[in-house]
Design a protein around this motif. Structure first.
Motif, PDB file in Angstrom:
ATOM      1  N   LEU A 180       6.721  -4.435   6.295  1.00 35.55           N
ATOM      2  CA  LEU A 180       5.841  -4.706   5.148  1.00 35.55           C
ATOM      3  C   LEU A 180       6.362  -4.003   3.897  1.00 35.55           C
ATOM      4  O   LEU A 180       6.350  -4.572   2.798  1.00 35.55           O
ATOM      5  N   ALA A 181       6.813  -2.751   4.066  1.00 40.22           N
ATOM      6  CA  ALA A 181       7.390  -2.031   2.923  1.00 40.22           C
ATOM      7  C   ALA A 181       8.599  -2.796   2.384  1.00 40.22           C
ATOM      8  O   ALA A 181       8.812  -2.881   1.166  1.00 40.22           O
ATOM      9  N   GLY A 182       9.400  -3.375   3.290  1.00 35.14           N
ATOM     10  CA  GLY A 182      10.539  -4.200   2.863  1.00 35.14           C
ATOM     11  C   GLY A 182      10.085  -5.411   2.061  1.00 35.14           C
ATOM     12  O   GLY A 182      10.706  -5.771   1.048  1.00 35.14           O
ATOM     13  N   PHE A 183       8.988  -6.056   2.486  1.00 35.02           N
ATOM     14  CA  PHE A 183       8.432  -7.187   1.720  1.00 35.02           C
ATOM     15  C   PHE A 183       8.046  -6.748   0.316  1.00 35.02           C
ATOM     16  O   PHE A 183       8.301  -7.455  -0.663  1.00 35.02           O
ATOM     17  N   TYR A 184       7.418  -5.572   0.215  1.00 39.39           N
ATOM     18  CA  TYR A 184       7.016  -5.085  -1.117  1.00 39.39           C
ATOM     19  C   TYR A 184       8.249  -4.855  -1.990  1.00 39.39           C
ATOM     20  O   TYR A 184       8.224  -5.135  -3.181  1.00 39.39           O
TER      21      TYR A 184
ATOM     22  N   LEU B 129       4.791   0.482  -4.667  1.00 41.84           N
ATOM     23  CA  LEU B 129       3.914   0.122  -3.545  1.00 41.84           C
ATOM     24  C   LEU B 129       4.635   0.298  -2.215  1.00 41.84           C
ATOM     25  O   LEU B 129       4.036   0.748  -1.220  1.00 41.84           O
ATOM     26  N   ALA B 130       5.946  -0.038  -2.186  1.00 40.96           N
ATOM     27  CA  ALA B 130       6.720   0.161  -0.950  1.00 40.96           C
ATOM     28  C   ALA B 130       6.787   1.635  -0.582  1.00 40.96           C
ATOM     29  O   ALA B 130       6.646   2.008   0.592  1.00 40.96           O
ATOM     30  N   THR B 131       6.962   2.497  -1.588  1.00 42.39           N
ATOM     31  CA  THR B 131       7.000   3.940  -1.327  1.00 42.39           C
ATOM     32  C   THR B 131       5.658   4.431  -0.784  1.00 42.39           C
ATOM     33  O   THR B 131       5.601   5.195   0.185  1.00 42.39           O
TER      34      THR B 131
ATOM     35  N   GLN C  92       3.474   2.663   0.753  1.00 42.61           N
ATOM     36  CA  GLN C  92       3.323   2.102   2.099  1.00 42.61           C
ATOM     37  C   GLN C  92       4.015   2.986   3.138  1.00 42.61           C
ATOM     38  O   GLN C  92       3.451   3.296   4.182  1.00 42.61           O
ATOM     39  N   VAL C  93       5.254   3.405   2.831  1.00 40.51           N
ATOM     40  CA  VAL C  93       5.988   4.237   3.789  1.00 40.51           C
ATOM     41  C   VAL C  93       5.306   5.603   3.938  1.00 40.51           C
ATOM     42  O   VAL C  93       5.106   6.098   5.052  1.00 40.51           O
ATOM     43  N   PHE C  94       4.908   6.205   2.815  1.00 37.22           N
ATOM     44  CA  PHE C  94       4.289   7.535   2.878  1.00 37.22           C
ATOM     45  C   PHE C  94       2.952   7.494   3.607  1.00 37.22           C
ATOM     46  O   PHE C  94       2.704   8.261   4.538  1.00 37.22           O
ATOM     47  N   VAL C  95       2.055   6.589   3.167  1.00 38.56           N
ATOM     48  CA  VAL C  95       0.685   6.599   3.677  1.00 38.56           C
ATOM     49  C   VAL C  95       0.595   5.950   5.055  1.00 38.56           C
ATOM     50  O   VAL C  95      -0.029   6.495   5.969  1.00 38.56           O
ATOM     51  N   TYR C  96       1.237   4.787   5.212  1.00 37.89           N
ATOM     52  CA  TYR C  96       1.097   4.055   6.474  1.00 37.89           C
ATOM     53  C   TYR C  96       2.005   4.624   7.562  1.00 37.89           C
ATOM     54  O   TYR C  96       1.535   5.053   8.611  1.00 37.89           O
TER      55      TYR C  96
ATOM     56  N   VAL D 228      -0.418  -5.855  -9.993  1.00 36.97           N
ATOM     57  CA  VAL D 228      -0.327  -6.085  -8.553  1.00 36.97           C
ATOM     58  C   VAL D 228      -0.137  -4.767  -7.812  1.00 36.97           C
ATOM     59  O   VAL D 228      -0.767  -4.512  -6.775  1.00 36.97           O
ATOM     60  N   GLU D 229       0.723  -3.910  -8.366  1.00 39.65           N
ATOM     61  CA  GLU D 229       0.975  -2.629  -7.691  1.00 39.65           C
ATOM     62  C   GLU D 229      -0.281  -1.760  -7.669  1.00 39.65           C
ATOM     63  O   GLU D 229      -0.577  -1.110  -6.673  1.00 39.65           O
ATOM     64  N   SER D 230      -1.041  -1.749  -8.776  1.00 39.54           N
ATOM     65  CA  SER D 230      -2.260  -0.939  -8.831  1.00 39.54           C
ATOM     66  C   SER D 230      -3.257  -1.395  -7.776  1.00 39.54           C
ATOM     67  O   SER D 230      -3.818  -0.581  -7.036  1.00 39.54           O
ATOM     68  N   VAL D 231      -3.469  -2.712  -7.702  1.00 37.42           N
ATOM     69  CA  VAL D 231      -4.402  -3.228  -6.698  1.00 37.42           C
ATOM     70  C   VAL D 231      -3.872  -2.945  -5.295  1.00 37.42           C
ATOM     71  O   VAL D 231      -4.636  -2.566  -4.392  1.00 37.42           O
ATOM     72  N   GLY D 232      -2.557  -3.081  -5.113  1.00 39.83           N
ATOM     73  CA  GLY D 232      -1.964  -2.791  -3.804  1.00 39.83           C
ATOM     74  C   GLY D 232      -2.156  -1.347  -3.394  1.00 39.83           C
ATOM     75  O   GLY D 232      -2.470  -1.059  -2.233  1.00 39.83           O
ATOM     76  N   VAL D 233      -1.990  -0.418  -4.342  1.00 40.70           N
ATOM     77  CA  VAL D 233      -2.191   1.002  -4.027  1.00 40.70           C
ATOM     78  C   VAL D 233      -3.641   1.252  -3.629  1.00 40.70           C
ATOM     79  O   VAL D 233      -3.919   1.988  -2.671  1.00 40.70           O
ATOM     80  N   LEU D 234      -4.596   0.622  -4.348  1.00 41.09           N
ATOM     81  CA  LEU D 234      -6.010   0.793  -3.991  1.00 41.09           C
ATOM     82  C   LEU D 234      -6.273   0.257  -2.584  1.00 41.09           C
ATOM     83  O   LEU D 234      -7.026   0.858  -1.810  1.00 41.09           O
TER      84      LEU D 234
END
Lengths: 167, 102
Positions: free
Chosen positions: A44-48, A56-58, A60-64, B60-66
């Motif tokens: 999923l991080a790769g998709f981002y 968002l990818a970063t 994703q990796v950190f949080v998920y 998009v990134e802001s909503v994604g982070v939320l």
């Protein structure tokens, strides 16, 4: 040539995500399931990254991968007691009804979104972290604050729910 | 259009796992797969459809982070519930949890 490589990468990501998801759902070994979930989350991080969302990818990796996956591994450790050397197993109850529901949802959503193929465009470039900060601390500040409050409430809830019986 | 099919397939695979898995931890992992499929669909559509709302810089990134923050809170609370239920009922299998009480 470059576009071909990017397209191949997209399909590799899709295959990795699907393989991880299938491992999570069908694996009988509890650690293999956790590993499948890890692969799925990394894909999923790769998709981002593919969709030009590096921040968002970063996250994703950190949080998920760094947080939620470790949390699930802790859950496996606390809930499953292995007997002897054997790792605890997972069982499923596969039935045609559940498969029909899943395939039906797939067909329904895909057919509903199918007309969108006419308005889809090329992916835009990343906006950078400054634009995200401007938005999150500007127009989306109430949402940002609400997310922070929700995290605090979740933290207290987790302590209360899993706090033990000696209260 | 491929992203719609792949993301919906991920969601469906997760849904099948939620319906058929017997272990609470495995059900939780399947819910994460469903959530991941939904976020990829959101991000993929927002990045490929040309609309004013999706062209906002950083939108998009802001909503994604939320979404990621909400998902992390959901996973933490759900795992606490799983651990509390497994401890109270001495099992983590959903088909053995037949009693509900206060």
């Amino acid at each position: 040539m470059n576009d071909t490589i990017v397209q191949i990468m997209w399909w590799v990501l899709a295959a990795g995500a699907l393989a991880g998801a299938v491992t999570v759902v069908f694996s009988r070994d509890v650690l293999r399931m956790a590993l499948g979930l890890g692969g799925f989350l990394v894909a999923l991080a790769g998709f981002y990254m593919y969709y030009a969302l590096p921040f968002l990818a970063t996250v994703q990796v950190f949080v998920y991968v760094g947080g939620v996956l470790v949390l699930i591994l802790f859950g496996i450790m606390l809930v499953h007691r292995s007997e002897g050397d054997a790792r605890p197993g997972l069982s499923s109850r596969h039935d045609p009804g559940s498969a029909a529901v899943a395939v039906g949802i797939l067909a329904l959503v895909t057919s509903m979104l199918w007309p969108l193929r006419d308005v889809m465009t090329e992916r835009p470039a990343s906006a950078g972290t400054k634009a995200i900060a401007d938005l999150l601390l500007g127009d989306l500040l109430p949402h940002f604050e609400a997310a922070g409050a929700l995290l605090l409430i979740a933290l207290v809830a987790v302590i209360v729910i899993a706090g033990g019986d000696d209260r | 259009m491929n992203i719609v099919v792949v993301a919906t397939a991920l969601f469906s695979v997760g849904l099948y796992g939620v319906l058929t898995r017997r272990d609470l931890i495995a059900v939780l992992a399947s819910v994460e797969v469903m959530l991941g499929g939904a976020s990829v669909l959101l991000v993929g559509l927002a990045r490929t459809i040309d609309m004013p709302a999706t062209q906002l810089p950083g939108g998009v990134e802001s909503v994604g982070v939320l979404i990621v923050v909400l998902a992390a809170a959901e996973a933490a609370v759900a795992l606490a519930v799983v651990i509390a239920a497994a401890r109270a009922l001495s099992t983590s299998r959903v088909d053995e949890m037949t009693e509900v009480g206060g």
